[in-house]
Design an enzyme around this catalytic site. Structure first.
Site, PDB file in Angstrom:
ATOM      1  N   TYR A 122       0.957  -1.370   0.094  1.00  0.00           N
ATOM      2  CA  TYR A 122      -0.194  -0.248   0.089  1.00  0.00           C
ATOM      3  C   TYR A 122       0.841   1.212   0.108  1.00  0.00           C
ATOM      4  CZ  TYR A 122      -3.759  -3.426   1.152  1.00  0.00           C
ATOM      5  OH  TYR A 122      -4.664  -4.373   1.253  1.00  0.00           O
TER       6      TYR A 122
ATOM      7  N   CYS B 233     -10.622 -21.148  13.881  1.00  0.00           N
ATOM      8  CA  CYS B 233     -10.354 -20.753  12.478  1.00  0.00           C
ATOM      9  C   CYS B 233      -9.528 -21.681  11.844  1.00  0.00           C
ATOM     10  CB  CYS B 233      -9.763 -19.336  12.524  1.00  0.00           C
ATOM     11  SG  CYS B 233      -8.972 -19.012  11.130  1.00  0.00           S
TER      12      CYS B 233
ATOM     13  N   CYS C 266      -9.103 -21.239   6.077  1.00  0.00           N
ATOM     14  CA  CYS C 266      -9.285 -21.703   4.540  1.00  0.00           C
ATOM     15  C   CYS C 266      -9.347 -20.468   3.708  1.00  0.00           C
ATOM     16  CB  CYS C 266     -10.472 -22.563   4.788  1.00  0.00           C
ATOM     17  SG  CYS C 266     -11.760 -21.548   5.210  1.00  0.00           S
TER      18      CYS C 266
ATOM     19  N   ALA D  40     -22.876 -30.242   6.510  1.00  0.00           N
ATOM     20  CA  ALA D  40     -24.448 -29.534   6.537  1.00  0.00           C
ATOM     21  C   ALA D  40     -24.863 -30.237   7.862  1.00  0.00           C
ATOM     22  CB  ALA D  40     -24.886 -29.875   5.171  1.00  0.00           C
TER      23      ALA D  40
ATOM     24  N   TRP E 223      -3.100 -20.134  -5.444  1.00  0.00           N
ATOM     25  CA  TRP E 223      -1.641 -20.074  -6.192  1.00  0.00           C
ATOM     26  C   TRP E 223      -0.662 -20.780  -5.404  1.00  0.00           C
ATOM     27  CZ3 TRP E 223       2.040 -17.917  -3.030  1.00  0.00           C
ATOM     28  CH2 TRP E 223       1.545 -17.058  -2.146  1.00  0.00           C
TER      29      TRP E 223
ATOM     30  N   LEU F 235     -17.464 -29.869  -4.104  1.00  0.00           N
ATOM     31  CA  LEU F 235     -17.463 -30.087  -2.656  1.00  0.00           C
ATOM     32  C   LEU F 235     -17.369 -28.654  -2.256  1.00  0.00           C
ATOM     33  CD1 LEU F 235     -15.715 -33.135  -1.563  1.00  0.00           C
ATOM     34  CD2 LEU F 235     -18.193 -32.945  -1.968  1.00  0.00           C
TER      35      LEU F 235
END
Length: 676
Positions: free
Chosen positions: A169, A337, A340, A387, A582, A660
């Site tokens: 930045y 956490c 992902c 789920a 990547w 998935l």
């Protein structure tokens, strides 16, 4: 009183004019709420929930000081001050002891607008435009605008500001020779290149007075060839201390760097040693960050002397009560956490609202709430994958009586495959969390139990939820039942041997996971900082310029020839997550995996896999063909229930099984269970 288990984490930090109640920081994350019409009301609810959750200090997502500095929210006038006051009042109302600082983010050459600015007209490889070089008047305007932004933040009730001077930045581009080609007083020598960030912070301190927290985020290791040297980093940090900065926050990369720093493949607390080294050079407190996702990790970092404050950003998306649970000794209830990035950073970089794969309520606190039910139902949930687990937990939390069936011997579904992939060990934490929730919510768990339609019909259930997941799709080609052809499930579980020469049919997320597993050798680098450093060319010991060695990374690999194939003509791996894909492509390429697109599969036989590639007929001489050709929803049970006239809902892979997608599965299940 000293906390028995986490004495340093729960000790106060005295800044002289104010005290931070503990060493747990919710670090800065852009949420996408900043730009929405009612975004500040939603941000207020989001941050207030984390304040109630026990955190000592919060830093907001980045707010631009002017139009050229960003693409969305800015703070530069009284109307915007009023919006921000909603956030600060909500946080201080939730807990007056919690401090909240606003991050000032001038994106410089990375700004997502038509007119980015920078010290020189050097385009970043990840930017859309070449920035306009600032002239002397332009530099003065940017400094004035950043100072004005800090003054506005003070008016809005923030306890301080963090100015980001890293990541590629604006402020960081002044510091590095490759992006600062100037020959005036703002470029050339390092003394001149430091001038812009130092002037920004000096003028902010002058404008806001002494009793306002001022944090500077420094690139302690920018992972760039030709980046900042260790001596330059130390000098800049010391100068910041001299001009009245209260805290230095360490950051470990530029966005364009080809070194992962926050993906799940990164070991926990991998970079804190760099902060520890800088801490020895300063007297003001330091913040460290990156992959610190549980309280024991945070305490260990502090105990080593690596930092004074530990930033846990994404972990507080995953669980707003992380700090409170740690304080109360309920660590096994923390929704950890797993790094992902699928619903947080991938959403940010795709211009979407942020959430969290394991916690869909994150940033949706005004939309998704788990209110106690006024009419408890007896609910059967069939399938204990992501789920089914999410639905069962939310429904039971709300007061419904839930029975959870699964034909397997353990909960987790597809997560039990993911956890076996080197670099995805964090998935064990999610399974641990749901096991604890099953116990806490008194869910009747029935494993090794294949639920049938008749059994459910006779069970006296008011509602049935079918979360039976998927079955691997077997393509209709000749020889698909040949002994060389094996399913990805059997490979990941270790049920079928894999030869030395392998073709993988399908290059989606599962294909890449399978390639990772069968080419991996030795200990997972996600569990060992030294191995990780070698794989990515990081030199923690000597800290060369940029922190990267410039030598070829050392990647251990299994003795296999692997070819990863896909039918699509797009580049292999294009569909993987924006912020992590990547890393997988680079890792497999370094292990010699061949990647081929535009493939037509013809047949499998003793010779191997027959293909057509660009109208050329080829035979891959392979011992094993691993089938990763997508999934089909498992809906047999649902169809049988419908025939019997039993009301049932489909969730997760059983509802839609293209690729998935645990993020979609957990989100869908949570919303349905919140409404039942």
């Amino acid at each position: 009183m000293t906390h028995s288990k986490y004495p340093i984490l729960f000790s106060p930090l005295d800044l002289g004019f104010t005290t931070i109640k503990n060493r747990a920081l919710m670090g800065s994350m852009h949420t996408g709420l900043e730009e929405l019409e009612n975004g500040f009301e939603r941000m207020a609810a989001y941050f207030a929930e984390r304040a109630r959750g026990g955190v000592g200090l919060i830093i907001t997502g980045g707010i631009s000081p002017n139009l050229e500095g960003g693409a969305g929210a800015k703070l530069s006038n009284d109307d915007e001050v009023a919006e921000h006051r909603l956030v600060t009042e909500a946080v201080h109302g939730a807990d007056p002891e919690v401090k909240i600082c606003m991050q000032i983010l001038h994106m410089g050459p990375l700004a997502r607008n038509e007119n980015p600015v920078a010290p020189s007209a050097v385009r970043s490889r990840i930017a859309s435009h070449t920035p306009r070089e600032l002239d002397a008047a332009g530099i003065e305007k940017q400094i004035s605008d950043i100072v004005n932004c800090a003054v506005c933040a003070q008016k809005a009730g923030y306890d301080g500001v963090e100015v980001i001077g890293s990541a590629g930045y604006l402020l960081s581009t002044f510091l590095v020779e490759k992006t600062n080609l100037r020959t005036d007083e703002w470029g050339g020598s390092y003394e001149n290149r430091m001038r812009f960030p130092l002037e920004v912070m000096r003028r902010i301190r002058e404008a806001v007075g002494p009793n306002f927290i001022l944090i500077f985020r420094i690139a302690a290791m920018d992972m760039l060839q030709g980046g900042m040297s260790w001596e330059e980093i130390v000098l800049l940090a010391r100068r910041m201390e001299e001009i009245g900065v209260n805290i230095i926050s360490t950051h470990f990369t530029w966005h364009e760097s080809a070194v992962p720093t926050i993906a799940t493949m990164v070991p926990r607390a991998a970079f804190t040693q760099v902060t520890g080294r800088l801490k020895k050079e300063l007297t003001i407190p330091l913040i460290t960050s990156n992959r610190i996702n549980m309280p024991d990790v945070a305490e260990a970092v502090l105990a080593r002397g690596d930092a004074d404050i530990v930033s846990m950003a994404r972990p507080m998306l995953a669980d707003a009560d992380l700090v409170k649970k740690a304080f109360e000794g309920r660590e096994d209830e923390i929704n950890t956490c797993i790094a992902c990035n699928q619903a947080c950073l991938d959403h940010t970089f795709n211009g979407m609202e942020v959430s969290c794969l394991v916690n869909p309520r994150a940033c949706h606190e005004t939309k998704l709430n788990y209110e106690p039910t006024t009419a408890a139902k007896k609910i059967a949930v069939v399938g204990a994958g992501p789920a089914g687990l999410a639905y069962a937990e939310v429904a039971a939390r709300r007061g419904h009586q839930v029975t959870l069936f699964d034909a397997a011997s353990e909960i987790g579904g597809q997560f039990n495959l993911a956890k076996r992939i080197p670099g995805k060990e964090e998935f064990y934490e999610t399974i641990r969390y749901f096991n604890k929730m099953i116990e806490k919510r008194k869910i009747d768990l029935r494993l090794n139990k294949k639920a049938t339609a008749d059994m459910l019909a006779d069970g006296g259930f008011d509602k049935v939820v079918v979360a039976t997941g998927i079955s691997p799709r077997m393509p209709d080609i000749e020889g698909i039942d040949h002994p060389k052809a094996v399913s990805y499930i059997d490979v990941i579980k270790g049920l079928k041997p894999v030869g030395r020469k392998v073709a993988i049919m399908g290059a989606g997320g599962i294909g890449f996971d399978v390639a990772e597993k069968i080419t991996h050798a030795g200990k997972s680098s996600a569990l060992d900082v030294d191995i990780f450093a070698k794989e990515w060319g990081i030199d923690f010991e000597n800290h060369p310029r940029g922190g990267v060695t410039g030598v070829e990374p050392i990647v251990a690999r299994a003795d296999r020839e692997v070819t990863l194939l896909q039918r699509k003509t797009t580049p292999v791996g294009r569909g993987l997550g924006k912020t992590t894909g990547w890393t997988h492509r680079i890792t497999l390429a370094r292990r010699g995996v061949k990647m081929i697109n535009g493939v037509e599969y013809l047949k499998i036989d003793d010779q191997g896999l027959h293909l057509r590639i660009n109208d050329q007929y080829e035979i891959l001489d392979v011992d094993t063909v691993i089938i990763c050709a997508g999934q089909l929803p498992l809906r047999d049970l649902f169809d049988q229930l419908v025939e019997l006239g039993i009301e049932a809902d489909l969730v997760g892979g059983a509802y839609e099984a293209m690729e998935l997608d645990a993020k979609r599965a957990i989100n869908q299940a949570s919303y349905l269970a919140a409404a039942v």
